[in-house]
Design an enzyme around this catalytic site. Sequence first.
Site, short mmCIF file in Angstrom:
data_model
loop_
_atom_site.label_atom_id
_atom_site.label_comp_id
_atom_site.label_asym_id
_atom_site.label_seq_id
_atom_site.Cartn_x
_atom_site.Cartn_y
_atom_site.Cartn_z
N LYS A 93 31.87 111.08 -9.90
CA LYS A 93 31.73 109.92 -9.02
C LYS A 93 33.13 109.43 -8.60
CE LYS A 93 31.69 106.56 -12.82
NZ LYS A 93 30.95 105.49 -13.50
N TYR A 131 60.46 91.44 -0.93
CA TYR A 131 59.89 90.16 -0.49
C TYR A 131 60.18 89.04 -1.47
CZ TYR A 131 57.01 92.40 3.14
OH TYR A 131 56.59 93.07 4.26
#
Length: 360
Positions: free
Chosen positions: A35, A255
């Site tokens: 999955k 940042y």
Amino acid sequence: MQYSHSKLIINLKNIKNNLNIIKKFSKNTICPVIKANAYGLGDVEIAKFLIKNKCKDFWVANISEALKINKNISNINIYVANGLNKNEEKIFFQNKFIPVLNTYEQFQKWTNYLIQKKLPNKLVIQVDTGMCRSGMQHEDILKVYNERSIIRKFKEVIILTHLASADEKKSQYNVVQKNRFLKIQSMFNYPNCKFSLAASGGIFLGKDYHFDMVRPGIALYGGKLFFNKQLKNVVSLVSPIIQINRLKKGETAGYNQSYKAKRNIVTATIPLGYADGVKIKISNIGYVFYKDIKLPMIGRISMDLMIVDVTKVKNKIKIGDHLEVFGKNLNLDGFARVSQTSPYDIITSVSERCERVYLN
């Protein structure tokens, strides 16, 4: 393009090693979990490799994943964990997918449909023994038991459950769930019924947890190596240097000026960020490797980019060199610890723009 994007390198030889370790522990049916794109490794490629290694049963989460596998691979058993949902009977039947029946209503719909088609072949029922997530709870189990004449019509019935604390070997909750499952096994003690309790962690709890089928996932793909010392790391994430800069004492990087240089340093920028699965919380904490040399991440992780202090190797390093984020020097488990999350989260978060490269 090899110098412009990051790569997730997948060692197939180590997947085979991990599969063989699991086979030594459990002689029963092995149903690999593929999955979430085989935990980010590439579901079709991994399934094809596992088929070569004599696997024929596979576990996915939903019908979209099953359809993708079915488009590329045939003649395998695909179990769909999230079950039979509204108006899906026809698509399951036409593609020969096997829904995991998680409620009594799903059981009614699917058994009625198959009996009408006169094809009562394989049935899979999930029971809840303490996860309280999916699977039939006590009332639904009793309803199914009361319809045991239907159960007996099928050639094979697999009844399964899922452990909530399998990665904690000493947890008594494992024993509680196992004992609850044993009671359910005694209720459905028919020749056509088989049972499955263990996923990756449960396999290494011992033979009492193996029953007739085991469902390995993360242990195949190199996570939670503490399950067994013979398991090997499978994945490496590497990224090329695309720019080299100089940062003077007192200047900032990234940042919001979260990093301020305490001395003159040399930095490298690599094209890997939180859009690729590297968590922002690792900013100014994490590190990467140039060969076996540890280099700190500095500044806030950006969406697409990361800054690394490469002062230690400033005379060796050049644009185009690859830095290892996890792999040989820091395995998946170790990187997950630094990132304050789980190896499942890390490996399934690696973005599609990171090229998958298969070794061996």
